[in-house]
Each structure stands twice: as structure tokens, then as C-alpha cells.
Design a protein around this motif. Structure first.
Motif, mmCIF file in Angstrom:
data_model
loop_
_atom_site.group_PDB
_atom_site.id
_atom_site.type_symbol
_atom_site.label_atom_id
_atom_site.label_comp_id
_atom_site.label_asym_id
_atom_site.label_seq_id
_atom_site.Cartn_x
_atom_site.Cartn_y
_atom_site.Cartn_z
ATOM 1 N N UNK A 11 -15.538 10.662 10.572
ATOM 2 C CA UNK A 11 -14.559 10.718 9.487
ATOM 3 C C UNK A 11 -14.615 9.413 8.705
ATOM 4 N N UNK A 12 -14.882 9.518 7.402
ATOM 5 C CA UNK A 12 -14.873 8.381 6.483
ATOM 6 C C UNK A 12 -13.697 8.600 5.543
ATOM 7 N N UNK A 13 -12.632 7.833 5.736
ATOM 8 C CA UNK A 13 -11.364 8.098 5.049
ATOM 9 C C UNK A 13 -10.871 6.800 4.429
ATOM 10 N N UNK A 14 -11.207 6.606 3.150
ATOM 11 C CA UNK A 14 -10.743 5.429 2.435
ATOM 12 C C UNK A 14 -9.442 5.688 1.714
ATOM 13 N N UNK A 15 -8.842 4.648 1.131
ATOM 14 C CA UNK A 15 -7.578 4.810 0.395
ATOM 15 C C UNK A 15 -7.770 5.654 -0.855
ATOM 16 N N UNK A 16 -6.742 6.411 -1.202
ATOM 17 C CA UNK A 16 -6.773 7.278 -2.382
ATOM 18 C C UNK A 16 -5.943 6.663 -3.502
ATOM 19 N N UNK A 17 -6.225 7.021 -4.751
ATOM 20 C CA UNK A 17 -5.469 6.469 -5.880
ATOM 21 C C UNK A 17 -3.979 6.717 -5.729
ATOM 22 N N UNK A 18 -3.201 5.679 -6.032
ATOM 23 C CA UNK A 18 -1.747 5.803 -5.969
ATOM 24 C C UNK A 18 -1.193 5.902 -4.562
ATOM 25 N N UNK A 19 -2.017 5.650 -3.548
ATOM 26 C CA UNK A 19 -1.537 5.719 -2.178
ATOM 27 C C UNK A 19 -1.293 7.132 -1.678
ATOM 28 N N UNK A 20 -1.964 8.128 -2.294
ATOM 29 C CA UNK A 20 -1.785 9.513 -1.868
ATOM 30 C C UNK A 20 -2.188 9.682 -0.411
ATOM 31 N N UNK A 21 -1.449 10.518 0.327
ATOM 32 C CA UNK A 21 -1.744 10.785 1.737
ATOM 33 C C UNK A 21 -2.234 12.220 1.902
ATOM 34 N N UNK A 22 -3.015 12.433 2.942
ATOM 35 C CA UNK A 22 -3.513 13.768 3.287
ATOM 36 C C UNK A 22 -2.964 14.121 4.665
ATOM 37 N N UNK A 23 -1.778 14.740 4.729
ATOM 38 C CA UNK A 23 -1.094 14.950 6.022
ATOM 39 C C UNK A 23 -1.907 15.748 7.036
ATOM 40 N N UNK A 24 -2.580 16.813 6.600
ATOM 41 C CA UNK A 24 -3.325 17.637 7.555
ATOM 42 C C UNK A 24 -4.513 16.852 8.136
ATOM 43 N N UNK A 25 -5.202 16.113 7.299
ATOM 44 C CA UNK A 25 -6.306 15.304 7.798
ATOM 45 C C UNK A 25 -5.785 14.236 8.757
ATOM 46 N N UNK A 26 -4.656 13.633 8.428
ATOM 47 C CA UNK A 26 -4.118 12.592 9.301
ATOM 48 C C UNK A 26 -3.602 13.175 10.607
ATOM 49 N N UNK A 27 -3.161 14.415 10.604
ATOM 50 C CA UNK A 27 -2.815 15.085 11.867
ATOM 51 C C UNK A 27 -4.064 15.301 12.721
#
Length: 486
Positions: free
Chosen positions: A245-261
């Protein structure tokens, strides 16, 4: 007087005969040693004709005879390069035999292996073979020279023919990810050079993870997973699958809840920040592109030994979850002066009260069992093999490698920063349970111009143009003078 003369003649004749016999004996011994023991020195700057340690390991493990056919065009530079490289394979293993074929003189052999281009190579084991065309053997390098990919291609074919290659790495698509088919051409080529197959996976279309998926890579998603996709991926991991998993920061600090789960399932927490490290800034100028420090693990130990540096542009920090029942080993981390900037809308980069203080973790390798009975929450660098084995004493299963940056695998960084390419390839190989798999990189045969200073030009003129002829003439005069007055 005559007796003394005869003795001198006899003595000289005996000495001559003895010396002649001795010289002949030395020549015979030299030929015997040359036939049994071969030694060559590769004087090329990039060691173009020296096999890598990975190839030698593959050759040492051959369990069957292999023949390399070179369909070469006499006189071409590519043919000379292939000939020298293929001869190294033959010298390195008694299982390898090399044959060079002129496709014009032996067209039947070319037709048998379906070879329609000169400077092609065929690798044959038993009744099976792999044909390698010139486009896979040579390419163009970053510096404009010829990139030699022949060792990569030939060794990959050996692995496939002997049943040790062909594992499949799937790159998830459908959420704005980058993939080898589009943005990550260099990464795809590197993985193929490790005898791996690369493919795309859209779970919305397939509805399930393919059974032949050795690793699933999620590279830089910009949209979140569907809940059903997350569940399929969790089932895959719980069934013994592995994630990159390569997961960098997204514009505006958007989060991806399902991926983070999904990350939480493998014992990793993604921090809502952008890493700033002035002390380890890339080229000393870009604190948002840290050059991380290395931990201790099979993935990064080879980089430390070769003193290779990495760059992680636009990275977020990671954290190992406590009580996950998994072992999370820190691979990359920042300096103590770094911080995690949590205000992602600010234009001025400055450390504030709400920022996350360093040192920060940038990459984690997770191993263990998802039943929660093995492992520790986090293994610190230097914990060694005992912790890798887990509390139960059983060998731990690679689960995931999570990196807080996606840009590190972009073509530009993989081609120009050797540490980045070695890191990602080593990470995939570790996930496959093959830390000692291939690590072969293409070698560039670039023309290196010789820049002579004015002083060097003067030295070459007087030394070669005038000096050598003058020295030769003086030597001739000296020999003539000595003979005349002898």
C-alpha cells in the motif's frame, strides 16, 4: 684449448636445451591451467559483462540442463555484447550450454524457435523454451546511452522455465490509482525483471480477488474503496494474501475511511499530515521531500550495506496500532527535527502546536498472523530475528508493506534515485517470501566523453606526437652506436 672450447660449446648447448625444455613445460602447464581455470577481468565502468549475485544464485540452483541460443548478426555491437554475456552464463554453471546461430546460414533452426529478428536469444530447458527479442534485451537509458537488459531477461526466462518465476502482482484500479500500464512504466519493468507478472485488478468488475494473486498493490488512490471491495481485500489478507500500500497525503487533507479501515486490519494507522524534515531535505532544499533514515529489516538492510539513499516526496507519517497481534517493523523514519504538518491548507510551512513531532515513521513492514495470537505491536529497529519469529516461535507470515508516499515509485524517482527502485523491489520480494530473489538492474552503456584541459592537450602533443618518435629514434641511434664501437 680445443677441449676447453668443446666444453664451453657443450655447456651452452646443455643450457639451451634445458631452457627450451623448461619453457615448453611452462607453456604446457599454462595451457593446462588455462583450460581448467578461467579468469577474466571486467574493465567496463558499469560491469556490463559481470553477472549479478542474483543470477549466480539462480544458476547455482538449476536442477536441469539449459541451452542458450544466440541468433546473432556478426559485426553488430549488440551481437558482441550478447556473446560476451552469454559466455558468462556458460562459465558460471555446468548446467548451461551456449550455441551461437547464424540465422542466414541456419534458417531451419531459426524457424524451429520462431525467431524472426537478429540478435535474439532463446532459452531452452527440455522441451520448453522462451524466446527473447532484441526489444527486451536492449533499450534506451536515461542518459541517452544503450540500456542493456539482457541479464534481466535471460535470468527471468531461466526462472520461468524452472518453475520459480511467474508469480503475479495485481495493481488495484478504479479509485484513481497509478498503475504500471500508465504512470508506472519503470516499476512495471523492474517487477518483470524479477520474473514477476504484472496485471491490473478492478474489484468492482471482477467481484473477487484472483486466486493467482501473490501480491495486491494499492498505489496512490484518490477515491475511497467501496465497502464490498474492502471486505474482499480483508478476506484476501486473512486467507494469507499480501498487500503493498502506497498511501500519500491527499489535497485538502481528504481521508479515505474504507482504505484506512483496511490498513487498520493489518495493524497500521495513517496519520492526517504531510511530513516536513528540514534536516533531511532532498538536495538540501525541499523539506517536503525527506530523505529517510533506514531501519533494520531484510528490505532495507541491502540498501544500508550499499549506502543507497531514498527520497519520499509528499509523504504522510504512519503509526503501528497497538494490540493488533501483528509485528510492525519500522523500515523508514525521519530525523528528530521533522514534524507532521496537520494544517494541509496552509501555504506557509512552519511548525505549529497541533503538528505531530518527529521522529516519524514513513514505512512499515507487517508480518504475523491475523488470528491475533502471534507477534508484537511493533518491532523496533535492531530487534532481530527473534522478534520476527513471533511469540509463539513459529515463522511469521509477511502480511503488508505500507509506505506513506506514492510519488517515490514514479518513473523519475525510480530511474534517478537507485535507493527507491531497490526499496520497492525488495519490498515486493519480501512479501513474496523471497528476500533473496532477483535484484538485477539494467546497465547503461553510455558513451563517456573525455574532456581534456589545455594543459592535458599540450602534454599529449609533446608526449605522444613528439616524445614517442624521438625516444624511438634515440634508442635506434644508441643501438647503432654501441654495435659500431663494440
Amino acid at each position: 684449448m680445443q677441449d676447453a672450447h668443446r666444453r664451453r660449446v657443450l655447456w651452452r648447448g646443455t643450457n639451451t636445451a634445458v631452457l627450451t625444455v623448461a619453457v615448453l613445460a611452462l607453456l604446457v602447464l599454462a595451457n593446462v591451467f588455462a583450460s581448467r581455470y578461467t579468469w577474466r577481468y571486467d574493465a567496463t565502468a558499469n560491469k556490463l559483462y559481470t553477472l549479478s549475485d542474483s543470477t549466480r544464485q539462480v544458476l547455482a540452483g538449476l536442477d536441469r540442463d539449459v541451452t542458450l541460443y544466440g541468433f546473432l548478426q556478426d559485426g553488430s555491437p549488440e551481437a558482441q555484447t550478447l556473446r560476451k554475456l552469454m559466455e558468462q552464463y556458460e562459465r558460471a554453471s555446468r548446467r548451461v550450454r551456449v550455441e551461437f546461430v547464424d540465422p542466414e546460414r541456419e534458417p531451419s533452426v531459426a524457424r524451429r524457435y520462431e525467431v524472426d529478428m537478429v540478435n535474439s536469444v532463446v532459452v531452452e530447458a527440455g522441451e520448453d523454451y522462451r524466446k527473447i527479442d532484441p526489444l527486451s534485451l536492449f533499450g534506451y537509458g536515461v542518459e541517452g546511452g544503450v540500456e542493456i537488459r539482457a541479464e534481466q531477461a535471460i535470468t527471468r526466462a531461466l526462472l520461468e522455465l524452472t518453475g520459480r518465476g511467474g508469480k503475479k502482482v495485481y495493481f488495484l484500479t478504479g479509485h484513481g490509482e497509478v498503475t504500471p500500464e500508465r504512470e508506472l512504466n519503470t516499476l512495471g519493468r523492474l517487477l518483470q525483471g524479477e520474473a514477476l507478472e504484472v496485471a491490473s485488478l478492478n474489484l468492482v468488475q471482477t467481484g473477487k480477488v484472483p486466486e493467482d494473486a501473490a501480491v495486491i498493490a494499492i498505489a496512490g488512490p484518490t477515491r475511497d474503496l467501496l465497502e464490498e471491495e474492502r471486505q474482499r481485500l480483508e478476506e484476501y489478507v486473512r486467507g494469507g494474501g499480501r498487500l503493498l500500500v502506497l498511501y500519500g497525503p491527499l489535497p485538502g487533507g481528504e481521508r479515505l475511511p474504507q482504505l484506512e479501515r483496511l490498513l487498520a486490519t493489518v495493524g497500521v494507522e495513517a496519520q492526517p499530515d504531510v511530513v516536513v524534515d528540514p534536516q533531511r531535505a532532498f538536495l538540501g532544499q525541499d523539506p517536503l521531500s525527506p530523505m529517510p533514515l533506514l531501519g533494520t529489516h531484510d528490505i532495507v538492510d541491502p540498501l544500508a550495506q550499499r549506502e543507497l539513499a531514498l527520497v519520499l516526496p509528499g509523504a504522510r507519517s504512519l503509526k503501528a496500532r497497538e494490540n493488533s497481534g501483528l509485528t510492525a517493523t519500522e523500515l523508514l523514519h525521519t530525523s528528530d527535527e521533522a514534524w507532521g504538518e496537520t494544517d494541509l491548507n496552509t501555504e506557509r510551512v512552519a511548525r505549529g502546536e497541533g503538528d505531530i513531532p518527529g521522529p516519524l515513521t514513513l514505512a512499515l513492514a507487517v508480518s504475523g498472523s491475523l488470528d491475533g495470537k502471534q507477534g508484537n505491536s511493533q518491532a523496533q529497529p535492531g530487534d532481530g530475528d527473534e522478534q520476527q519469529a513471533g511469540e509463539s516461535g513459529n515463522p511469521q507470515h509477511p502480511v503488508a508493506v505500507v509506505v506513506g508516499s506514492t510519488t517515490l515509485v514514479g518513473d523519475q524517482y525510480l530511474e534517478q534515485v537507485p535507493g527507491n527502485s531497490d526499496f520497492v523491489v525488495n519490498a515486493v520480494n519480501w512479501l513474496l517470501g523471497s528476500a533473496d530473489r532477483l535484484t538485477i538492474r539494467p546497465k547503461e552503456q553510455a558513451a563517456t566523453p573525455i574532456a581534456l584541459t589545455p594543459g592535458a592537450l599540450v602534454a599529449v602533443f609533446y608526449g605522444l606526437v613528439l616524445g614517442v618518435p624521438a625516444l624511438t629514434a634515440l634508442t635506434g641511434v644508441a643501438i647503432w652506436w654501441r654495435r659500431r664501437h663494440a
